[in-house]
Write an enzyme that holds these catalytic residues in place. Structure first.
Site, short mmCIF file in Angstrom:
data_model
loop_
_atom_site.label_atom_id
_atom_site.label_comp_id
_atom_site.label_asym_id
_atom_site.label_seq_id
_atom_site.Cartn_x
_atom_site.Cartn_y
_atom_site.Cartn_z
N LYS A 29 -13.37 -14.82 -14.88
CA LYS A 29 -14.81 -14.97 -14.72
C LYS A 29 -15.43 -15.49 -16.01
O LYS A 29 -14.95 -15.21 -17.09
CB LYS A 29 -15.45 -13.62 -14.37
N HIS B 7 -23.91 0.57 -9.76
CA HIS B 7 -22.88 1.06 -10.69
C HIS B 7 -23.28 2.44 -11.24
O HIS B 7 -22.46 3.35 -11.31
CB HIS B 7 -22.70 0.11 -11.89
N SER C 95 -23.78 -7.51 -9.17
CA SER C 95 -24.18 -8.15 -10.43
C SER C 95 -24.55 -9.61 -10.20
O SER C 95 -25.49 -10.12 -10.82
CB SER C 95 -23.05 -8.04 -11.45
N ARG D 198 -19.15 -0.82 -1.49
CA ARG D 198 -20.48 -1.07 -0.92
C ARG D 198 -20.40 -1.28 0.58
O ARG D 198 -21.28 -0.86 1.30
CB ARG D 198 -21.10 -2.33 -1.55
#
Length: 163
Positions: free
Chosen positions: A42, A18, A129, A91
């Site tokens: 979440k 990040h 994460s 990514r």
């Protein structure tokens, strides 16, 4: 005219991947608002307030960064901040399908909002994460994965597991 971009995410927690996107986008835009999303889908490890604080500490050396949080539609928040661009990090190819859908609906909701995709540095292409939390849960060293404030917060969160 000032070029303002919004980099939204859960940032639970912020990783060096990040930070790579934040640092690089800060070179492209006059101002970057790093916006922590209140994601109802979440169950986060850290509260929104904790995530905002970790981001502030982790980006304090970058002069044109603002850290904030938001609820609701991203395009509404982007308009509220006077921005015209959403920054999204990629990514791998697997990220692209989801991000393409999100960019498409955002464009449908507001044709004046552009999405700016940035590939993360290859050294962070595996990093998420979720992976960081899994590694930290077992007290493994995460100093190469996250900034120092996050490393300390993870140690504190998971310290009860060794007691």
């Amino acid at each position: 005219m000032t070029a303002i971009a919004v980099y939204p995410g859960s940032f639970d927690p912020v990783t060096n991947g990040h930070l790579d996107i934040i640092e690089r986008s800060a070179k492209v835009f006059d101002k970057v608002v790093v916006a922590v999303l209140h994601n109802r889908n979440k169950v986060p490890l850290f509260t929104v307030e904790e995530r905002v604080q970790m981001l502030k500490e982790s980006t304090s050396y970058i002069g044109n960064i603002e850290v904030d949080s938001f609820n609701g539609l991203l395009v509404d928040y982007v308009r509220e901040k006077g921005a015209a661009t959403i920054v999204r990090g990629l990514r791998a190819v697997s990220d692209f399908e989801y991000e393409l859908q999100a960019a498409s609906i955002n464009r449908k909701l507001d044709a004046d909002v552009e999405t700016f995709f940035m590939m993360t540095n290859n050294q962070y292409s595996y990093l998420s994460s979720s992976i960081v939390k899994e590694v930290a849960k077992y007290q493994a060293d995460v100093k190469e994965l996250v900034p120092l404030p996050v490393q300390k917060a993870l140690q504190e969160k998971y310290s009860h597991l060794t007691e």
